[in-house]
Write an enzyme that holds these catalytic residues in place. Structure first.
Site, PDB file in Angstrom:
ATOM      1  N   SER A 235     133.282 -16.879  19.925  1.00 25.82           N
ATOM      2  CA  SER A 235     132.048 -16.203  20.350  1.00 25.82           C
ATOM      3  C   SER A 235     132.373 -15.142  21.390  1.00 25.82           C
ATOM      4  O   SER A 235     132.909 -15.454  22.460  1.00 25.82           O
ATOM      5  CB  SER A 235     131.066 -17.218  20.948  1.00 25.82           C
ATOM      6  OG  SER A 235     130.111 -16.540  21.750  1.00 25.82           O
TER       7      SER A 235
ATOM      8  N   ARG B 157     117.806 -20.895  21.915  1.00 28.54           N
ATOM      9  CA  ARG B 157     119.248 -20.672  21.656  1.00 28.54           C
ATOM     10  C   ARG B 157     120.114 -21.388  22.701  1.00 28.54           C
ATOM     11  O   ARG B 157     119.777 -21.413  23.884  1.00 28.54           O
ATOM     12  CB  ARG B 157     119.532 -19.156  21.620  1.00 28.54           C
ATOM     13  CG  ARG B 157     118.804 -18.518  20.430  1.00 28.54           C
ATOM     14  CD  ARG B 157     119.018 -17.036  20.353  1.00 28.54           C
ATOM     15  NE  ARG B 157     120.380 -16.685  20.011  1.00 28.54           N
ATOM     16  CZ  ARG B 157     120.813 -15.424  19.951  1.00 28.54           C
ATOM     17  NH1 ARG B 157     119.990 -14.423  20.225  1.00 28.54           N
ATOM     18  NH2 ARG B 157     122.063 -15.173  19.629  1.00 28.54           N
TER      19      ARG B 157
ATOM     20  N   LYS C 145     125.111  -1.764  19.802  1.00 31.36           N
ATOM     21  CA  LYS C 145     124.361  -2.633  20.715  1.00 31.36           C
ATOM     22  C   LYS C 145     125.309  -3.347  21.679  1.00 31.36           C
ATOM     23  O   LYS C 145     125.066  -3.363  22.891  1.00 31.36           O
ATOM     24  CB  LYS C 145     123.543  -3.634  19.883  1.00 31.36           C
ATOM     25  CG  LYS C 145     122.749  -4.625  20.706  1.00 31.36           C
ATOM     26  CD  LYS C 145     121.570  -5.188  19.935  1.00 31.36           C
ATOM     27  CE  LYS C 145     121.919  -6.308  18.991  1.00 31.36           C
ATOM     28  NZ  LYS C 145     122.243  -7.584  19.630  1.00 31.36           N
TER      29      LYS C 145
ATOM     30  N   ASP D 132     127.017 -10.959  12.006  1.00 29.43           N
ATOM     31  CA  ASP D 132     125.642 -10.434  11.977  1.00 29.43           C
ATOM     32  C   ASP D 132     125.301  -9.775  10.641  1.00 29.43           C
ATOM     33  O   ASP D 132     124.135  -9.463  10.376  1.00 29.43           O
ATOM     34  CB  ASP D 132     125.433  -9.430  13.121  1.00 29.43           C
ATOM     35  CG  ASP D 132     125.601 -10.096  14.477  1.00 29.43           C
ATOM     36  OD1 ASP D 132     125.410 -11.331  14.564  1.00 29.43           O
ATOM     37  OD2 ASP D 132     125.923  -9.391  15.454  1.00 29.43           O
TER      38      ASP D 132
HETATM   39  O1  SPQ Z   1     122.414 -10.471  21.514  1.00 24.69           O
HETATM   40  P1  SPQ Z   1     122.092 -11.356  20.349  1.00 24.69           P
HETATM   41  O2  SPQ Z   1     120.631 -11.645  20.314  1.00 24.69           O
HETATM   42  O3  SPQ Z   1     122.901 -12.630  20.339  1.00 24.69           O
HETATM   43  O4  SPQ Z   1     122.455 -10.510  19.040  1.00 24.69           O
HETATM   44  C1  SPQ Z   1     123.198 -10.758  17.822  1.00 24.69           C
HETATM   45  C2  SPQ Z   1     122.556  -9.803  16.732  1.00 24.69           C
HETATM   46  O5  SPQ Z   1     122.404 -10.176  15.575  1.00 24.69           O
HETATM   47  O6  SPQ Z   1     122.273  -8.680  17.107  1.00 24.69           O
HETATM   48  C3  SPQ Z   1     123.207 -12.213  17.358  1.00 24.69           C
HETATM   49  F1  SPQ Z   1     122.083 -12.710  17.099  1.00 24.69           F
HETATM   50  O7  SPQ Z   1     124.557 -10.287  17.949  1.00 24.69           O
HETATM   51  C4  SPQ Z   1     125.571 -10.925  18.743  1.00 24.69           C
HETATM   52  C5  SPQ Z   1     126.675 -11.440  17.833  1.00 24.69           C
HETATM   53  O8  SPQ Z   1     126.199 -12.349  16.865  1.00 24.69           O
HETATM   54  C6  SPQ Z   1     126.108  -9.900  19.697  1.00 24.69           C
HETATM   55  C7  SPQ Z   1     127.420 -10.257  20.291  1.00 24.69           C
HETATM   56  C8  SPQ Z   1     127.944  -9.509  21.452  1.00 24.69           C
HETATM   57  O9  SPQ Z   1     127.495  -8.379  21.716  1.00 24.69           O
HETATM   58  O10 SPQ Z   1     128.843 -10.044  22.131  1.00 24.69           O
HETATM   59  C9  SPQ Z   1     128.220 -11.266  19.747  1.00 24.69           C
HETATM   60  C10 SPQ Z   1     127.808 -12.109  18.614  1.00 24.69           C
HETATM   61  O11 SPQ Z   1     127.350 -13.358  19.106  1.00 24.69           O
HETATM   62  P2  SPQ Z   1     128.352 -14.581  19.426  1.00 24.69           P
HETATM   63  O12 SPQ Z   1     127.440 -15.734  19.723  1.00 24.69           O
HETATM   64  O13 SPQ Z   1     129.127 -14.794  18.167  1.00 24.69           O
HETATM   65  O14 SPQ Z   1     129.175 -14.247  20.552  1.00 24.69           O
END
Ligand code: SPQ
Length: 423
Positions: A164, A120, A21, A312
């Protein structure tokens, strides 16, 4: 849609999981602001990545989707003003990364999403982008709907308060429009797909420990991107094959980028039998086949720099912990509270309904491994990762488990239930 799942006697087979994804989103966005054509293979046809395609189309990018192949006609850095409000659906990655691109445009754009997205926090991206010179108006200064007024941007030094990948990537994308270099410092390394893709598209990025420096002025050139399987989707098969007796499952072509493999490290440390074969590198990303066999697990402590490497996967790790001997403690994971649902709260409450001894803490959870769950009616809270984790719990529970609103798996893995049934 509700779905029912029963205890399984074994899981056996060779499968592949859909495209990653995070990489799918990035390939479309970076391809859109590159020059020339980007061809993407094995793109994830989940609702989140389709939201990214639709947003980029509204910004004037020509994108063709044929099966899991995507052809993006790059427009270069500057896009067209959207006639519509952009709807990111349920996707945090879409809204936060897109804000970085929109910060450097010559027009303003309004973004919104579903009820979960509107809850969020966006302040984490608004703060650094504003330091770079963008003007962003958001509901209560922190939430969607929000409007990004594109502007001339300047390079910054930004020390991120949380690890993040979305915040880091948003700043990196904005840095392409800045007048000077930008350096980002993370508390711990988060997934680095943007860094790897920037390099393969020709942008200049330097990584020094937890510091990432991006330089503007380098031309991004469209590329062929082959998206490997998503380790976050593979995680449900890894845990299920570890727990269900007499199992052996191979998952082919999975992305094993070290910033994402915390799930493998943790299940191995708990006593799991996981073997990686056929390791190779495609588009700067490490890929391997993963074979998992049934094993006895023991409880462990999980925290610190491991958390961003498995953020995740924590809900499904909680399921594994129920069947481990002894106590598992998950800490430093407050970020789980601001995902599609408050994942500390949602996985704890639903596993409790199935009889687990699991307790919520301020920054994670504590699970006493009792080795037993009983089927019950449980709620997904429209969170794909909670639905898929509860399915794995259902495979191990006595009796029948009914998962409510189970169709939310379409966000990241539309064929999830079908693939499990094949095993
Ligand atoms: O896109 P979304 O909704 O934030 O998706 C999630 C998931 O579980 O699929 C989190 F809810 O994944 C994020 C992940 O937690 C995807 C991501 C990325 O592609 O950069 C990074 C992570 O989030 P973060 O806030 O730690 O940067």
């Amino acid at each position: 849609m509700d779905i029912e799942v029963k205890k399984k006697r074994f899981l056996k087979g060779i499968i592949s999981v859909p495209g990653d994804k995070s990489i799918s989103h990035r390939a479309v966005m970076i391809g859109s602001i590159a020059e020339g054509i980007t061809e993407i293979e094995n793109f994830l046809l989940g609702e989140d990545c389709i939201s990214t395609i639709n947003c980029m189309k509204n910004l004037g990018v020509d994108i063709e989707l044929k099966g899991t192949n995507v052809k993006v006609q790059g427009k270069g850095l500057y896009l067209n003003k959207s006639e519509k409000i952009l709807d990111v659906g349920n996707s945090g990655t879409t809204i936060r990364l897109l804000m970085g691109i929109l910060a450097g445009q010559k027009f303003e754009t309004t973004l919104t999403g579903d009820d979960s997205i509107k809850r969020r926090p966006m302040g984490r991206v608004i703060t650094p982008l504003s330091m770079m010179g963008a003007k962003i108006e958001a509901r209560e200064g922190n939430f969607a709907p929000l409007t990004v007024f594109g502007n001339k941007l300047k390079g910054i030094y930004y020390k991120m308060p949380i690890a993040s990948a979305q915040v880091k990537s948003s700043i990196m994308l904005a840095s392409l429009y800045a007048d000077d270099k930008t350096t980002i410092e993370e508390p711990y390394p988060s997934r680095n797909h943007t860094e790897l893709m920037f390099s393969s598209f020709g942008a200049k990025v330097e990584v020094n420990g937890t510091k990432i420096t991006c330089y503007p002025g380098y031309k991004l050139q469209g590329q062929k991107v082959i998206v490997p399987g998503d380790i976050s989707s593979a995680a449900y098969f890894i845990v299920a094959a570890t727990l269900v007796p007499n199992s052996e499952v191979t998952i082919k072509n999975v992305n094993v980028n070290p910033t994402r493999t915390g799930i493998i490290d943790v299940i191995k440390e708990m006593g799991g039998d996981i073997v990686l074969t056929n390791e190779r590198t495609i588009n700067n990303e490490k890929v391997a086949d993963i074979t998992v066999k049934t094993s006895r697990l023991k409880g462990i402590e999980i925290g610190g720099s491991l958390i961003p490497r498995l953020i995740d996967e924590i809900p499904v790790i909680a399921v594994a912990a129920v069947f481990a001997e002894g106590k598992t403690v998950i800490k430093d994971a407050e970020e789980l509270k601001v995902k599609e649902s408050n994942r500390i709260n949602t996985i704890t409450s639903e596993l409790k309904k199935m009889g687990a001894k699991i307790f919520e803490t301020e920054d994670g959870m504590i699970i006493e491994g009792t080795g037993f769950l009983k089927g019950n009616t449980v709620e997904s809270y429209n969170d794909h990762r909670i639905a898929m984790s509860l399915w794995v719990a259902g495979l191990m529970a006595e009796g029948e488990t009914k998962i409510k609103n189970a169709e939310c798996v379409n966000i990241s893995y539309p064929d999830f239930y079908k693939t499990f049934d094949m095993l």
